[in-house]
Design a protein around this motif. Structure first.
Motif, PDB file in Angstrom:
ATOM      1  N   SER A  21       0.811  -1.216   0.000  1.00 54.54           N
ATOM      2  CA  SER A  21       0.000   0.000   0.000  1.00 54.54           C
ATOM      3  C   SER A  21       0.844   1.266   0.000  1.00 54.54           C
ATOM      4  O   SER A  21       0.300   2.358   0.113  1.00 54.54           O
ATOM      5  N   GLU A  79      -0.884   3.254  -8.886  1.00 49.59           N
ATOM      6  CA  GLU A  79      -0.493   3.230  -7.468  1.00 49.59           C
ATOM      7  C   GLU A  79       0.353   4.441  -7.085  1.00 49.59           C
ATOM      8  O   GLU A  79       0.413   4.812  -5.916  1.00 49.59           O
ATOM      9  N   ARG A  86      -5.291   2.074   0.985  1.00 45.41           N
ATOM     10  CA  ARG A  86      -6.123   0.897   0.695  1.00 45.41           C
ATOM     11  C   ARG A  86      -6.441   0.800  -0.790  1.00 45.41           C
ATOM     12  O   ARG A  86      -6.449  -0.306  -1.358  1.00 45.41           O
ATOM     13  N   ALA A  87      -6.697   1.936  -1.409  1.00 45.27           N
ATOM     14  CA  ALA A  87      -6.973   1.918  -2.846  1.00 45.27           C
ATOM     15  C   ALA A  87      -5.746   1.427  -3.620  1.00 45.27           C
ATOM     16  O   ALA A  87      -5.878   0.651  -4.580  1.00 45.27           O
ATOM     17  N   VAL A  90      -5.510  -2.378  -3.207  1.00 41.58           N
ATOM     18  CA  VAL A  90      -6.522  -3.088  -4.001  1.00 41.58           C
ATOM     19  C   VAL A  90      -6.122  -3.115  -5.472  1.00 41.58           C
ATOM     20  O   VAL A  90      -6.209  -4.160  -6.144  1.00 41.58           O
ATOM     21  N   ALA A  94      -5.130  -6.617  -7.261  1.00 37.46           N
ATOM     22  CA  ALA A  94      -6.055  -7.022  -8.333  1.00 37.46           C
ATOM     23  C   ALA A  94      -5.302  -7.235  -9.640  1.00 37.46           C
ATOM     24  O   ALA A  94      -5.533  -8.235 -10.353  1.00 37.46           O
TER      25      ALA A  94
END
Length: 572
Positions: A21, A79, A86-87, A90, A94
């Motif tokens: 993260s 990113e 958190r985004a 994910v 993913a």
């Protein structure tokens, strides 16, 4: 023991979560290692186990990696732009899971397009292995590069603060030198004036004129003392400049069993189809033993490089090449039907070891720079405080000596001259006592090393003044702590604790403001707390740095602030 294992697992999980993260998980290093694994070890099976079949599989793996990189590349860009941790996590996870899930179909499609032959092997185990391999490879490199990026940022902050503190040290030294010159010139003029008065016949008017000279000099030195000690510098902006030229590439021993872990996980799909589980287990154990043997050889003192902790490149590559040959021979012995496919280890083992070594070395360099900068910054801050405690106090003390002792002797000598000519004994006493005052002015009696400790005013506040050019500080102090800090031992401990806490505030926070609070405790101890706006890495734990642990400083995240606490026990 159970608690230690549980704590180690928790810290490992926090480190991985922090890495995925942190905004720098997908990097060129992870791309390089994943390409090596995808095109050498974790290749699809095409046709038979021959050298020609392996070459075809390598080409399919390399081209398939290019296709998969198109899936991961948008996530790498995203990113770095997303603000929410958190985004970012994910998006990264993913993208990696999608790439791992579609890798087998992509490789199959590439193989059909190139050779008209589909890949072989059960899709379930291949997909599961791709997922595990992807998470392990990217996880290992992602954690390493994230820690490297964070430590590099810390080193940059410390380097910038060190430049600013160095400027303050130079200015403080200039103040000391200037004060020495001013005092030497003033004493020389006053000695000459006194000798002229004593040589020309001592009368009331001559002594009064000389006393006026002493008074004017005293006032001038007092004004200079106020100017030298007034208005500490505001924190200045400074941008870190990286050293010119690339750092030399060196190789260091890899962490134990990491190379074996990467190779074993990447080769899992082939191993599951090549032989029985017992043979696979023996093979994996052999790879681990070869990893341990290669790690032991590269750590032999007589094989070290010119730089401490490094290995000579020829020794490193040769050792891991022999380990790769050992893996190839072991594979051929356990699975004779693979024939030329056994040479995979000859390429993959030294390649993986080299990439991991470079990653670890990058972290080692930045960690070393961080430690050196932190220690030097702490020492320079103390030197600045010591220098600042010399110039202004020396000038003030000289003014006091001139006003209290020299002018006092002038008053006595003027009274004696007014009653008649002073005797030779009176003149000798005047000369001796003024010489003593002049000598006291020129002596460095206000040096902190030779002067008695002055509690809080001469220690913590002097240190905060030294830090004012780097960080703006506020001081909160209660009455119990103020009394406790009159003890020299407690004051010295408080100085060390505040100094170390401010170094860590620079490391963990980009803020330019820090709040220092010192409170007395019921048992006679003192609690020091320094807080600054910033974000503490989740994997940093409650303490960081050798100096921090030695002083018992606990580091924690409290809201938007990084807080450093230290409890100083009562001295009895």
């Amino acid at each position: 023991m159970v608690r230690r294992v549980r704590e180690a697992i928790r810290r490992a999980f926090l480190t991985c979560a922090d890495a995925v993260s942190g905004g720098a998980f997908l990097t060129r290093w992870s791309a390089l290692l994943s390409f090596i694994v995808a095109s050498t070890v974790s290749v699809p099976t095409i046709a038979d186990a021959t050298l020609q079949g392996y070459a075809a599989a390598v080409l399919v793996g390399a081209l398939g990696w290019i296709v998969l990189s198109l899936i991961v590349l948008p996530a790498a860009v995203a990113e770095r732009r997303l603000k929410a941790p958190r985004a970012r996590a994910v998006v990264v996870l993913a993208a990696l899971l999608v790439a791992a899930l579609v890798r087998a179909p992509v490789n199959n499609a590439v193989s059909v397009l190139l050779w008209g032959t589909p890949t072989t092997g059960a899709w379930g185990p291949r997909t599961l292995t791709n997922v595990v391999t992807t998470l392990v490879v990217f996880g290992v490199v992602g954690v390493a590069t994230t820690q490297f990026a964070r430590r590099r940022l810390v080193a940059q902050r410390l380097s910038a603060a060190l430049v600013l503190m160095g400027d303050r040290l130079a200015r403080a030294q200039e103040q000391v030198t200037r004060a020495d010159a001013v005092l030497a010139e003033a004493v020389s003029e006053l000695r000459s004036g006194r000798d002229a008065v004593l040589a020309g016949g001592v009368d009331f008017d001559a002594v009064r004129t000389y006393a006026e000279q002493v008074r004017e000099t005293s006032h001038r030195l007092a004004a200079l003392a106020e100017d030298e000690g007034a208005h500490p510098d505001a924190p200045a902006e400074h941008r870190y400049s990286a050293p010119a030229g690339p750092a030399p590439v060196v190789l260091i021993p890899t962490p134990w069993l990491v190379v074996a872990l990467v190779y074993n996980v990447a080769s899992l799909p082939f191993a599951l189809t090549a032989g029985p589980p017992a043979a696979v287990g023996i093979g994996y154990l052999g790879v681990c033993l070869l990893d341990i043997a290669a790690g032991a050889v590269t750590r032999l003192p007589r094989l070290r490089g010119s730089t401490p902790g490094t290995v000579r490149p020829a020794v490193f590559i040769g050792t891991w090449l022999l380990a790769g040959i050992g893996v190839a021979l072991l594979t051929l012995a356990l699975f004779p039907e693979v024939r030329m496919l056994s040479v995979v280890g000859v390429v993959a083992i030294p390649a993986a070891a080299t990439v991991l070594s470079l990653c670890v070395d990058a972290m080692r360099r930045v960690r070393s720079a961080e430690y050196r900068s932190a220690r030097v910054l702490a020492r320079v801050a103390q030197r600045v405080a010591a220098r600042q405690a010399q110039a202004s106090p020396r000038l003030a003390r000289a003014s006091s000596l001139l006003h209290g002792r020299v002018q006092g002797r002038c008053v006595i000598l003027a009274a004696q001259a007014d009653d008649g000519s002073p005797s030779a004994e009176d003149i000798a006493v005047f000369r001796t006592q003024t010489d003593n005052a002049f000598d006291a002015i020129l002596d460095r009696v206000s040096d902190p090393k030779s002067a008695p400790a002055s509690g809080l005013a001469g220690s913590v506040e002097s240190l905060l003044s030294a830090w004012s050019g780097v960080v703006t500080t506020t001081l909160e102090l209660d009455a119990i702590a103020a009394l406790a800090l009159t003890d020299p031992v407690t004051a010295a401990r408080a100085v060390d604790a505040v100094n170390e806490a401010l170094v860590n505030a620079v490391k963990h926070s980009a803020a330019r403001v820090a709040a220092v609070a010192i409170f007395g405790m019921a048992d006679g101890g003192v609690r020091v707390r320094v807080s600054s706006r910033g974000t503490l890495a989740a994997s940093a734990g409650r303490s960081a740095g050798l100096g921090t642990r030695a002083m018992g400083i606990a580091i924690s995240q409290q809201g938007e602030d990084v807080v450093l606490d230290s409890v100083l026990p009562a001295t009895g």
